[in-house]
Design a protein around this motif. Structure first.
Motif, mmCIF file in Angstrom:
data_model
loop_
_atom_site.group_PDB
_atom_site.id
_atom_site.type_symbol
_atom_site.label_atom_id
_atom_site.label_comp_id
_atom_site.label_asym_id
_atom_site.label_seq_id
_atom_site.Cartn_x
_atom_site.Cartn_y
_atom_site.Cartn_z
ATOM 1 N N PRO A 144 37.373 34.971 41.054
ATOM 2 C CA PRO A 144 38.260 35.092 39.895
ATOM 3 C C PRO A 144 39.649 35.535 40.340
ATOM 4 C CG PRO A 144 37.026 37.098 40.106
ATOM 5 C CD PRO A 144 36.628 36.221 41.274
ATOM 6 N N TRP A 145 40.525 35.647 39.392
ATOM 7 C CA TRP A 145 41.911 35.971 39.722
ATOM 8 C C TRP A 145 42.132 37.474 39.878
ATOM 9 C CZ3 TRP A 145 44.007 39.349 36.442
ATOM 10 C CH2 TRP A 145 43.382 39.460 35.206
ATOM 11 N N ASN A 146 41.217 38.315 39.373
ATOM 12 C CA ASN A 146 41.638 39.697 39.123
ATOM 13 C C ASN A 146 41.698 40.643 40.327
ATOM 14 O OD1 ASN A 146 38.852 39.795 39.147
ATOM 15 N ND2 ASN A 146 38.721 41.362 37.573
ATOM 16 N N LYS A 169 36.905 28.706 47.043
ATOM 17 C CA LYS A 169 37.725 28.224 45.932
ATOM 18 C C LYS A 169 38.200 29.425 45.118
ATOM 19 C CE LYS A 169 37.786 27.450 41.677
ATOM 20 N NZ LYS A 169 39.174 27.749 41.314
ATOM 21 N N PRO A 170 39.421 29.877 45.439
ATOM 22 C CA PRO A 170 39.946 31.023 44.682
ATOM 23 C C PRO A 170 40.458 30.549 43.330
ATOM 24 C CG PRO A 170 41.111 30.654 46.774
ATOM 25 C CD PRO A 170 40.347 29.419 46.460
ATOM 26 N N GLY A 202 38.677 25.026 38.279
ATOM 27 C CA GLY A 202 37.243 25.261 38.285
ATOM 28 C C GLY A 202 36.443 24.021 37.948
ATOM 29 N N GLY A 206 35.586 23.600 41.631
ATOM 30 C CA GLY A 206 34.381 24.423 41.443
ATOM 31 C C GLY A 206 33.177 23.552 41.107
ATOM 32 N N THR A 210 29.712 22.985 43.173
ATOM 33 C CA THR A 210 28.431 23.272 42.509
ATOM 34 C C THR A 210 27.448 22.115 42.641
ATOM 35 O OG1 THR A 210 29.628 24.646 40.922
ATOM 36 C CG2 THR A 210 27.414 23.992 40.298
ATOM 37 N N THR A 221 32.016 35.076 41.672
ATOM 38 C CA THR A 221 32.423 36.202 40.835
ATOM 39 C C THR A 221 33.313 35.645 39.745
ATOM 40 O OG1 THR A 221 32.284 37.779 42.654
ATOM 41 C CG2 THR A 221 33.600 38.436 40.760
ATOM 42 N N SER A 223 33.393 34.894 35.086
ATOM 43 C CA SER A 223 32.864 35.137 33.746
ATOM 44 C C SER A 223 31.397 34.711 33.644
ATOM 45 C CB SER A 223 33.694 34.373 32.724
ATOM 46 O OG SER A 223 33.593 32.989 32.978
ATOM 47 N N VAL A 226 30.963 30.840 32.917
ATOM 48 C CA VAL A 226 31.055 29.947 34.082
ATOM 49 C C VAL A 226 29.864 30.187 35.019
ATOM 50 C CG1 VAL A 226 32.418 29.318 36.112
ATOM 51 C CG2 VAL A 226 33.560 29.679 33.923
ATOM 52 N N ILE A 230 27.313 27.348 36.653
ATOM 53 C CA ILE A 230 27.024 27.205 38.089
ATOM 54 C C ILE A 230 25.519 27.292 38.344
ATOM 55 C CG2 ILE A 230 27.317 28.385 40.320
ATOM 56 C CD1 ILE A 230 30.246 28.922 39.435
ATOM 57 N N LEU A 245 29.108 38.802 37.345
ATOM 58 C CA LEU A 245 29.687 38.321 36.087
ATOM 59 C C LEU A 245 30.318 39.449 35.266
ATOM 60 C CD1 LEU A 245 26.731 35.863 35.340
ATOM 61 C CD2 LEU A 245 28.785 35.461 36.711
ATOM 62 N N CYS A 278 35.811 43.955 35.578
ATOM 63 C CA CYS A 278 34.445 43.755 35.086
ATOM 64 C C CYS A 278 33.743 45.090 34.859
ATOM 65 C CB CYS A 278 33.677 42.916 36.095
ATOM 66 S SG CYS A 278 33.789 43.582 37.767
ATOM 67 N N PHE A 443 25.847 46.274 44.784
ATOM 68 C CA PHE A 443 26.713 46.079 43.621
ATOM 69 C C PHE A 443 26.288 44.786 42.941
ATOM 70 C CE2 PHE A 443 30.376 44.206 41.495
ATOM 71 C CZ PHE A 443 30.745 45.255 40.668
HETATM 72 P P1 NAD Z 1 36.416 32.575 35.258
HETATM 73 O O1 NAD Z 1 34.928 32.561 35.114
HETATM 74 O O2 NAD Z 1 37.224 31.875 34.250
HETATM 75 O O3 NAD Z 1 36.825 31.933 36.671
HETATM 76 C C1 NAD Z 1 36.267 32.395 37.889
HETATM 77 C C2 NAD Z 1 36.352 31.277 38.912
HETATM 78 O O4 NAD Z 1 35.496 30.213 38.492
HETATM 79 C C3 NAD Z 1 37.758 30.667 39.049
HETATM 80 O O5 NAD Z 1 37.999 30.361 40.396
HETATM 81 C C4 NAD Z 1 37.642 29.406 38.201
HETATM 82 O O6 NAD Z 1 38.561 28.418 38.564
HETATM 83 C C5 NAD Z 1 36.215 28.987 38.504
HETATM 84 N N1 NAD Z 1 35.615 28.070 37.524
HETATM 85 C C6 NAD Z 1 35.973 27.861 36.236
HETATM 86 N N2 NAD Z 1 35.212 26.894 35.689
HETATM 87 C C7 NAD Z 1 34.342 26.491 36.649
HETATM 88 C C8 NAD Z 1 33.289 25.529 36.689
HETATM 89 N N3 NAD Z 1 32.981 24.773 35.634
HETATM 90 N N4 NAD Z 1 32.578 25.386 37.836
HETATM 91 C C9 NAD Z 1 32.855 26.138 38.927
HETATM 92 N N5 NAD Z 1 33.862 27.053 38.948
HETATM 93 C C10 NAD Z 1 34.588 27.237 37.824
HETATM 94 O O7 NAD Z 1 36.820 34.114 35.388
HETATM 95 P P2 NAD Z 1 38.285 34.751 35.543
HETATM 96 O O8 NAD Z 1 38.990 34.686 34.243
HETATM 97 O O9 NAD Z 1 38.956 34.219 36.747
HETATM 98 O O10 NAD Z 1 37.889 36.273 35.849
HETATM 99 C C11 NAD Z 1 37.530 37.165 34.870
HETATM 100 C C12 NAD Z 1 36.018 37.259 34.715
HETATM 101 O O11 NAD Z 1 35.436 37.588 35.961
HETATM 102 C C13 NAD Z 1 35.594 38.350 33.762
HETATM 103 O O12 NAD Z 1 34.536 37.903 32.953
HETATM 104 C C14 NAD Z 1 35.125 39.464 34.685
HETATM 105 O O13 NAD Z 1 34.203 40.349 34.122
HETATM 106 C C15 NAD Z 1 34.523 38.673 35.788
HETATM 107 N N6 NAD Z 1 34.468 39.488 37.004
HETATM 108 C C16 NAD Z 1 33.259 39.946 37.441
HETATM 109 C C17 NAD Z 1 33.203 40.763 38.563
HETATM 110 C C18 NAD Z 1 31.885 41.279 39.090
HETATM 111 O O14 NAD Z 1 31.864 41.673 40.252
HETATM 112 N N7 NAD Z 1 30.822 41.295 38.327
HETATM 113 C C19 NAD Z 1 34.370 41.121 39.216
HETATM 114 C C20 NAD Z 1 35.594 40.646 38.736
HETATM 115 C C21 NAD Z 1 35.619 39.816 37.636
#
Ligand code: NAD
Length: 472
Positions: A144-146, A169-170, A202, A206, A210, A221, A223, A226, A230, A245, A278, A443
């Motif tokens: 994810p981006w965060n 794939k960032p 993604g 992504g 997949t 890592t 949402s 997503v 996967i 997630l 998260c 974790f």
């Molecule tokens: P996101 O799920 O929108 O995207 C995460 C990654 O998945 C990105 O690289 C995105 O491009 C890719 N993606 C999107 N659609 C896809 C698809 N159909 N197939 C494969 N890859 C795809 O999440 P985000 O907005 O980048 O990040 C925020 C989310 O991440 C929040 O829900 C947060 O809770 C979660 N998060 C979880 C943790 C953890 O360790 N549990 C840590 C940080 C963030």
């Protein structure tokens, strides 16, 4: 405007085959800052082929060789620490201190992998069998981006330690940070193809990772929505998955708690990464007789949440990552009001005194019921829901009444009671009376917060598969 038009495939910085261009908007000035040419399916397939070709060498690499590579990755990232921090602050609008800790975490994860490797037994005996832990193959890393650097580094460190290879794939929203990070990782001089970086969308890159049969495992890592895609689409080729997630962490304050300590901590954990974490403790559970005192304490300590220029050391709250995320948080705030929660502070709109930027007012709702939208859904902004309970049993029941189970917090003076509550909270990590760091502890999430665990031996074994050999 900065133009980013390279991917990292087979040890080379290459021009993407993909032609789609994404414009990145600065989260403070709200002006365009960079144009990113994105990878497509063809680029992804090239990256997977490079990782597949590199795998046999990785698989046979010695423990000593992996330690050398990990050390070089650490050194190469650390060497550009200041630039990495600056780029992260500029791209995300996060406070500099948060960026600094993310960069430190990222290079330290290579050292933690070295520590793990020193003691880990890849071979054991079970009766007549020799059991060998074998690397899985090519790993798809989707992040994810965060906290871009942190996720890439922690997953890549396990890839190298296990003897796998990777296609990374960032998030497309981290393209500037990724470009710089790719330069650092390249400097480490690992064999071509061991890791490849394809920044793209993604549903394009992504999705190709997949479904591709040559990807053995995905470490994701992001949402929950997503993550489910996967898990579902990866099942066609029976991919192993580690899914980290979303969360909606409860922070339980027992009735004997010292509020002067617990409330600043509650404000801190709800606002990690400007609320975009998260593990943020976004549900504050307080005993009903303490509510008025809790409200007064929140207002007393609220000034520790200080939105503003991310480079100002006094700033503790940065921006939302995009206009879309800002709007999403505003919608949640409106939903809270519409469903009858009481706004204690904050609310819609930008904080006073800030002329531009996706800044969200630190917002606290009280009289929240746990079935409200703001108590159930991950907001990803500095929005806290205060919920009351009658006794410890009800606090546990409310805390666990969520689809998530990533992290939880409990504070109180009586060690027996905090331990009892901690043992009943359904969460991958529980913090008692504070926040802690143990990078080798597992974790990950229960329920819809994920599948599998990262870090330490738990994380390493997620990249390995046991093979039993008998008759040897
Ligand atoms: P996101 O799920 O929108 O995207 C995460 C990654 O998945 C990105 O690289 C995105 O491009 C890719 N993606 C999107 N659609 C896809 C698809 N159909 N197939 C494969 N890859 C795809 O999440 P985000 O907005 O980048 O990040 C925020 C989310 O991440 C929040 O829900 C947060 O809770 C979660 N998060 C979880 C943790 C953890 O360790 N549990 C840590 C940080 C963030």
């Amino acid at each position: 405007m900065k133009i980013l038009n390279t991917l990292y495939i087979n040890g080379q910085h290459v021009t993407p085959h993909g032609t789609e261009v994404l414009t990145l908007i600065h989260p403070v000035s709200e002006q365009p800052v960079a144009q990113v040419r994105l990878a497509d399916e063809e680029d992804t397939r090239l990256a997977i082929a490079a990782a597949k070709a590199a795998f046999p060498q990785m698989r046979l690499s010695s423990r000593q060789q992996r330690v050398i590579w990990l050390q070089r990755l650490h050194d190469a990232v650390k060497a550009r620490e200041a630039e990495l921090v600056e780029t992260m602050v500029d791209e995300y609008g996060c406070p500099a201190a948060f960026a600094q800790s993310t960069v430190e975490r990222s290079y330290n994860s290579f050292l933690q992998a070295i520590d793990l490797l020193k003691d880990y037994s890849f071979e054991t005996r079970v009766g007549k069998a020799k059991v060998v832990m074998e690397p899985l193959g090519v790993v798809g890393i989707i992040t994810p981006w965060n906290a871009n650097y942190g996720f890439i580094a922690s997953k890549l460190s396990m890839v190298i330690a296990s003897g796998c290879s990777a296609v990374i794939k960032p998030s497309e929203l981290s393209a500037r940070q990724t470009a710089l990070f790719a330069e650092c990782l390249h400097e480490a001089g690992l064999p071509n193809g061991v890791f490849n970086i394809v920044t793209g969308l993604g549903n394009v890159v992504g999705a190709e990772i997949t479904r591709h049969p040559d990807i053995a495992k995905i470490s994701f890592t992001g949402s929950t929505a997503v993550g489910k895609t996967i898990a579902r689409d990866g099942a066609a080729t029976l991919k192993r998955v580690t899914l980290e997630l979303g969360g909606k962490s409860a922070n339980v304050l027992l009735d004997d708690v010292d509020l002067d300590v617990a409330i600043p901590l509650a404000l801190q954990v709800m606002s990690w990464n400007s609320g975009q974490a998260c593990i943020a403790g976004t549900r504050l559970l307080v005993q009903e007789n303490k509510l008025e005192e809790v409200k007064a304490q929140i207002l007393k300590h609220l000034s520790i949440l200080r939105p503003g220029d991310p480079r100002d050391p006094k700033t503790t709250l940065g921006t939302a990552v995009t206009a879309r995320q800002y709007q999403r948080v505003q919608e949640f705030i409106r939903a809270g009001i519409a469903e009858g929660a009481e706004l204690l502070c904050g609310g819609e709109g930008r904080p006073e005194g800030l002329a531009s930027g996706y800044f969200v007012k630190p917002t606290v709702f009280v009289n929240v019921r746990n079935d409200m939208t703001i108590a159930q859904q991950e907001i990803f902004g500095p929005v806290l829901s205060v919920i009351t309970y009658r006794d410890d049993a009800e606090a546990v029941q409310i805390a666990n009444d969520t689809v998530y189970g990533l992290q939880a917090y409990v504070s109180g003076k009586d060690a027996g009671r905090t331990a009892a509550v901690a043992s009943q909270l359904i969460a991958g990590r529980v913090f008692i009376n504070g926040v802690y760091d143990e990078p080798l502890a597992p974790f990950g999430g229960f329920k819809q917060s994920g599948l599998g665990r990262e870090f330490g031996t738990y994380g390493l074994e997620a990249y390995l598969e046991p093979k039993a050999i008998m008759g040897q």
